[in-house]
Design a protein around this motif. Structure first.
Motif, PDB file in Angstrom:
ATOM      1  N   HIS A  97       0.866  -1.177   0.000  1.00 13.40           N
ATOM      2  CA  HIS A  97       0.000   0.000   0.000  1.00 13.40           C
ATOM      3  C   HIS A  97       0.901   1.225   0.000  1.00 13.40           C
ATOM      4  CE1 HIS A  97      -2.903  -2.989   1.377  1.00 13.40           C
ATOM      5  NE2 HIS A  97      -3.854  -2.149   0.994  1.00 13.40           N
ATOM      6  N   GLY A 105      -4.812   4.403   4.249  1.00 14.34           N
ATOM      7  CA  GLY A 105      -4.689   3.996   2.850  1.00 14.34           C
ATOM      8  C   GLY A 105      -5.725   2.953   2.481  1.00 14.34           C
ATOM      9  N   ASP A 110      -5.385   2.700  -7.124  1.00 15.13           N
ATOM     10  CA  ASP A 110      -4.541   3.886  -7.005  1.00 15.13           C
ATOM     11  C   ASP A 110      -3.616   3.862  -5.794  1.00 15.13           C
ATOM     12  OD1 ASP A 110      -5.687   5.001  -9.310  1.00 15.13           O
ATOM     13  OD2 ASP A 110      -7.390   5.743  -8.141  1.00 15.13           O
ATOM     14  N   ASN A 111      -3.739   2.842  -4.949  1.00 15.63           N
ATOM     15  CA  ASN A 111      -2.902   2.779  -3.750  1.00 15.63           C
ATOM     16  C   ASN A 111      -2.094   1.493  -3.638  1.00 15.63           C
ATOM     17  OD1 ASN A 111      -1.986   4.058  -1.320  1.00 15.63           O
ATOM     18  ND2 ASN A 111      -3.244   2.615  -0.168  1.00 15.63           N
ATOM     19  N   THR A 127       5.282   6.484   3.991  1.00 17.57           N
ATOM     20  CA  THR A 127       4.988   6.723   2.585  1.00 17.57           C
ATOM     21  C   THR A 127       6.316   6.596   1.832  1.00 17.57           C
ATOM     22  OG1 THR A 127       5.390   9.105   2.696  1.00 17.57           O
ATOM     23  CG2 THR A 127       3.137   8.347   3.185  1.00 17.57           C
TER      24      THR A 127
END
Length: 170
Positions: A97, A105, A110-111, A127
């Motif tokens: 993720h 998340g 998109d992740n 991140t």
């Protein structure tokens, strides 16, 4: 006979991919018509030869309310070229993720990315920016036609006129 055949709906829109034997059977049983055949390949029986299909069109229209790409592990790997999106390795792959689940998340196109176990554990609960890791490409949700054209393995030249069309927007 690992080749694949593009299956078109009655209106010539792409429906999916099937095996050569399945496509031949649909044509033979008059449920589909041969649109394009393979150059250099034929299907032989004891008594006859038949062209090997590369594109078939169904005689009956199949209504599909939603034509999208299913979110699953194999399709994420295909989209990402079966390589880690941090270091490019092709071994020990898993899903990561981008924004960790523990920080809100979501599990969506998109992740989620493909990452090797080493990079995934190195990134941990951070991140990519916080971990100082750069992504090869930003994750995205592929459209059905883009997925068929770009991520289904080898694409026959005869498929391109049908996969180059824009998808209908509903």
């Amino acid at each position: 006979m690992g080749r694949k055949v593009l299956v078109l709906n009655q209106d010539y829109s792409a429906l999916g991919i099937c095996s050569v034997p399945k496509a031949f059977l649909l044509v033979y049983l008059n449920k589909a018509e041969l649109v394009a055949k393979s150059q250099g390949f034929v299907l032989r029986t004891v008594d006859d030869e038949y062209p090997s299909p590369t594109v078939i069109r169904l005689h009956r229209y199949i209504h599909l309310p939603y034509k999208g790409v299913m979110l699953n592990r194999q399709n994420i790997f295909k989209r990402d070229g079966n390589r880690c999106q941090y270091c490019g390795k092709h071994e020990d792959l898993t899903l990561d993720h981008v924004l960790p689940k523990s920080r809100g998340g979501k599990t969506n196109w998109d992740n989620l990315i493909t990452a090797c176990k080493r990079c995934n554990s190195q990134k941990g609960d951070l991140t990519p920016e916080e971990a100082g890791m750069k992504l090869y490409q930003k994750p995205f949700k592929p459209s059905f036609l883009v997925f068929l054209r770009d991520f289904s393995g080898s694409v026959e030249e005869t498929w391109m006129p049908f996969l180059a069309k824009r998808e209908k927007m509903y």
